[in-house]
Write a protein that holds these residues in place. Sequence first.
Motif, mmCIF file in Angstrom:
data_model
loop_
_atom_site.group_PDB
_atom_site.id
_atom_site.type_symbol
_atom_site.label_atom_id
_atom_site.label_comp_id
_atom_site.label_asym_id
_atom_site.label_seq_id
_atom_site.Cartn_x
_atom_site.Cartn_y
_atom_site.Cartn_z
ATOM 1 N N MET A 298 0.878 -1.169 0.000
ATOM 2 C CA MET A 298 0.000 0.000 0.000
ATOM 3 C C MET A 298 0.910 1.212 0.000
ATOM 4 S SD MET A 298 -3.075 0.882 2.630
ATOM 5 C CE MET A 298 -3.946 2.446 2.543
ATOM 6 N N GLY A 299 0.944 1.943 -1.112
ATOM 7 C CA GLY A 299 1.916 3.013 -1.256
ATOM 8 C C GLY A 299 1.346 4.251 -1.899
ATOM 9 N N ASP B 274 5.773 7.260 0.693
ATOM 10 C CA ASP B 274 5.593 6.380 1.844
ATOM 11 C C ASP B 274 4.745 5.158 1.484
ATOM 12 O OD1 ASP B 274 6.975 8.240 3.274
ATOM 13 O OD2 ASP B 274 5.229 9.084 4.291
ATOM 14 N N SER B 275 5.070 4.038 2.113
ATOM 15 C CA SER B 275 4.324 2.815 1.847
ATOM 16 C C SER B 275 4.416 1.884 3.045
ATOM 17 C CB SER B 275 4.878 2.099 0.604
ATOM 18 O OG SER B 275 6.200 1.642 0.843
ATOM 19 N N SER B 276 3.560 0.867 3.043
ATOM 20 C CA SER B 276 3.623 -0.228 4.003
ATOM 21 C C SER B 276 3.341 -1.527 3.267
ATOM 22 C CB SER B 276 2.607 -0.034 5.131
ATOM 23 O OG SER B 276 3.014 0.985 6.024
ATOM 24 N N ASP C 262 4.456 -3.759 8.039
ATOM 25 C CA ASP C 262 5.503 -2.821 8.423
ATOM 26 C C ASP C 262 5.613 -1.737 7.368
ATOM 27 O OD1 ASP C 262 6.842 -4.201 6.347
ATOM 28 O OD2 ASP C 262 8.774 -4.065 7.360
ATOM 29 N N GLY C 263 6.137 -0.585 7.783
ATOM 30 C CA GLY C 263 6.305 0.521 6.863
ATOM 31 C C GLY C 263 6.064 1.854 7.514
ATOM 32 N N CYS C 264 5.874 2.861 6.689
ATOM 33 C CA CYS C 264 5.725 4.247 7.150
ATOM 34 C C CYS C 264 4.372 4.845 6.787
ATOM 35 C CB CYS C 264 6.838 5.114 6.562
ATOM 36 S SG CYS C 264 8.492 4.675 7.123
ATOM 37 N N LEU C 265 3.443 4.007 6.358
ATOM 38 C CA LEU C 265 2.107 4.476 5.984
ATOM 39 C C LEU C 265 1.086 3.739 6.830
ATOM 40 C CD1 LEU C 265 0.413 6.214 3.969
ATOM 41 C CD2 LEU C 265 0.288 4.171 2.531
ATOM 42 N N TYR C 266 0.324 4.484 7.638
ATOM 43 C CA TYR C 266 -0.675 3.870 8.524
ATOM 44 C C TYR C 266 -1.501 4.989 9.154
ATOM 45 C CZ TYR C 266 3.247 5.034 11.616
ATOM 46 O OH TYR C 266 4.277 5.682 12.245
ATOM 47 N N PRO C 267 -2.672 4.694 9.691
ATOM 48 C CA PRO C 267 -3.476 5.709 10.381
ATOM 49 C C PRO C 267 -2.867 6.028 11.744
ATOM 50 C CG PRO C 267 -4.556 3.585 10.509
ATOM 51 C CD PRO C 267 -3.357 3.384 9.622
ATOM 52 N N TYR C 268 -3.077 7.260 12.184
ATOM 53 C CA TYR C 268 -2.569 7.655 13.497
ATOM 54 C C TYR C 268 -3.472 8.720 14.105
ATOM 55 C CZ TYR C 268 -0.493 11.617 10.927
ATOM 56 O OH TYR C 268 -0.294 12.716 10.129
#
Length: 402
Positions: A31-32, A39-41, A251-257
């Motif tokens: 997912m990018g 950024d992607s995960s 894993d990665g740098c793209l996610y909800p926060y």
Amino acid sequence: MVFYRQLGVVPKTRHTLFRADSGAIYYEELMGEEGFSSDSSLLYHRNIPSALVGARIWDLNDQSLTPNLPLLPRHLRLHSLFDVGDATNVDAVTGRRLVLGNGDVRISYAWVGKTSPLYRNSTGDECVYVEDGTAVVETVFGSLSVAKGDYIVIPRATTHRWVMPAGDAAKLYFIEANSHIGPPKQYLSKHGQLLEHAPYCERDLRGPNEPLLTEGQDVEVYIKHRGNGPSGLAGSIHVLPYHPFDVVGWDGCLYPYVFNINSFMPITGKVHQPPPVHQVFEGNNFVVCNFVPRKVDYHPDSVPVPYYHSNVDSDEIMFYVDGDYEARKGSGINKGSISIHPGGHAHGPQPGAVEASLGMEYFDELAVMVDTFRPLELGEAAMKSDDGRYASSWTGGRWNNV
């Protein structure tokens, strides 16, 4: 998001065969953002994430927009859009009502008490401010609890749903982009870390803590996507053979926060500071700012309320959440109000607000502002909640129609 996380189980090497203890294959999904250049995960599913067994049209709520003509500042009363009893039948996906919009961003509002269907916004990221109440946002990355004062930033195409506690309701303010939403660039290092002068840092952000695994068959997912109609939007409902919450790890740098507005550290100065110091997020052609309780200017002749200003390139949308907004006293604006100050009209404190603010050392106010660089038009919720009097509030109600 700007920093790496890993949850659940992932293989040692990406893009390699990954099996469960039973021997079954886990299916890797990238997912990018921006193709393969941002950024992607990587998410690892029990089932094939592309599988569909059905689809039909989802008729979106009224997405029509009306130009702000003649050009006017306006006061919208969002709390008038819903009665107390409405929330039990309203959810955060199908129940949101369009307040304002343009080609870059849409602002909606809902008072919800019902768990939503699974949902994916494929037109852009969503930033949702929780005005009041609590909820659990279940996502393909895991769950996040949200409460009063929280922003939740949900990346584009993240499958999620809003789960409401029994008997509870939440007031939600939706900022839907046609782009990505993230921290302001001026607060980021060249590698994406929040800098020392930023009003918040990574430790203030909350992400999911563990994968969310749910069983189910023939599961519906509501999708908002691009279309060729007047709004540029369309809706579809996909039926999946298995529940999309089947990710054993990612894993990665793209996610909800989640970020809580009370963690924002206001930047103050000797004289009045301009709105960019209050910025918390940005998207393409718009910014989001916080106005939080804070000490105000300390020059002996300072004027704590804003000076009159004409943002020639922006429409300014202020959502008044809590406290007592000093510059708007006497205008009828209260908690749950929105003020629209369009580009081309100079705006500022109400009559008497400058004088009343002199000598003040602290403002107890809480507001969320969206500034757009293209004009906003009025959605059906704006048309129904406009008080019709705000434009005359600087002249004591005097109004001459021509």
